[in-house]
Design a protein around this motif. Sequence first.
Motif, mmCIF file in Angstrom:
data_model
loop_
_atom_site.group_PDB
_atom_site.id
_atom_site.type_symbol
_atom_site.label_atom_id
_atom_site.label_comp_id
_atom_site.label_asym_id
_atom_site.label_seq_id
_atom_site.Cartn_x
_atom_site.Cartn_y
_atom_site.Cartn_z
ATOM 1 N N LEU A 96 -51.201 -19.293 -62.324
ATOM 2 C CA LEU A 96 -52.132 -18.185 -61.560
ATOM 3 C C LEU A 96 -52.298 -18.846 -60.245
ATOM 4 O O LEU A 96 -52.064 -18.049 -59.039
ATOM 5 C CB LEU A 96 -53.600 -18.195 -62.475
ATOM 6 N N LYS B 241 -40.786 -21.269 -52.723
ATOM 7 C CA LYS B 241 -41.725 -20.592 -53.813
ATOM 8 C C LYS B 241 -41.464 -21.665 -55.233
ATOM 9 O O LYS B 241 -40.718 -22.471 -55.154
ATOM 10 C CB LYS B 241 -40.770 -19.362 -53.928
ATOM 11 N N TYR C 237 -49.248 -18.278 -58.293
ATOM 12 C CA TYR C 237 -49.228 -16.644 -57.528
ATOM 13 C C TYR C 237 -50.225 -16.486 -56.319
ATOM 14 O O TYR C 237 -49.908 -15.785 -55.484
ATOM 15 C CB TYR C 237 -49.617 -15.760 -58.767
ATOM 16 N N ARG D 91 -48.887 -17.807 -53.136
ATOM 17 C CA ARG D 91 -48.363 -16.793 -52.397
ATOM 18 C C ARG D 91 -48.823 -15.853 -51.491
ATOM 19 O O ARG D 91 -48.257 -15.309 -50.325
ATOM 20 C CB ARG D 91 -47.312 -15.960 -53.067
#
Length: 321
Positions: A59, A13, A62, A65
């Motif tokens: 962005l 992550k 995100y 993911r």
Amino acid sequence: MALDLFKRVETRKGLFAVEKITLIYNLLTSILILFLFQEMDHPAQMLADRAMIAGMTFLLMYLYRLAPCKFSAFIRIAIQMSLLSYWYPDTFEFNRIFPNLDHVFASAEQWIFGGQPAVWFSLRFPQMWVSEPFNMGYFFYYPMILLVVVWYFLYRFELFEKVSFVIVTAFFIYYLFYIFVPVAGPQFYFPAIGNDNVAQGIFPSIGDYFNHNQELLPGLGYEHGFFYNLVESSQQVGERPTAAFPSSHVGMSTILMIMAWRGSRCLFACLLPFYLLLCGATVYIQAHYLIDAIVGFFSAIVLYVAVTRMFKRWFAQPMFR
């Protein structure tokens, strides 16, 4: 070969290495803008651009993911690499306010070589059979970057993040150098001082001349050649009187050749003719002094070793599995 572009990949992550180094460069140059705010041409817009780039980076992190696969990883990294086309001319917005140093480098060239190799080279060989191959090599610079990056993406995906990090970080190191060492190169400086001064070996200081004058005159060579016109058109759109010393064209293409050699001897052999033409073209089209190209070559070796070690130290665990 199964590409599995949309197959889900296990990934850490957070930000990719190339995104982290972009944000660091973003922050450093933002701080510099704040220090030079009163002297810069449009600092508020530059800060707004940086805020937008930072926001886009988070962005993308995100959105990734939601679908972590090879293709989305490629898009995410490719966007950061494409921003190099913004960061390059951005260096001019800083160094235009500092006194130009071309007279120092042209004088050094004169002292070392007894003249200006960039002038000798282009005047001695204006023929189409010389001009076109060199201009082709110079134009091949960005396709070379694309080919190496895509090759690693397709065939050595586990090294894709490292390769993109090394390329972008090396570019940023060159860009930081260009910000504080304002050298425009012969194609800008020689027309500014006049051919008579160049012929006599007289290289006057022109101060902040390029802060108000950015014209790029047509280059020497066979003026009706296909690749000549391609290079001329691209320079008229994207070139600025900046980034001459050391030559990032030579430096970055040398780093790409090291990567090609380490990845595939076949890829290296295919790129080698274009690389040699590109290196020669930097002087032939008067984009650089010869000393720019020489220092560009040796700086590439130092940068490749240093940035590779930086990656290993900061990002020991692979992003992709």
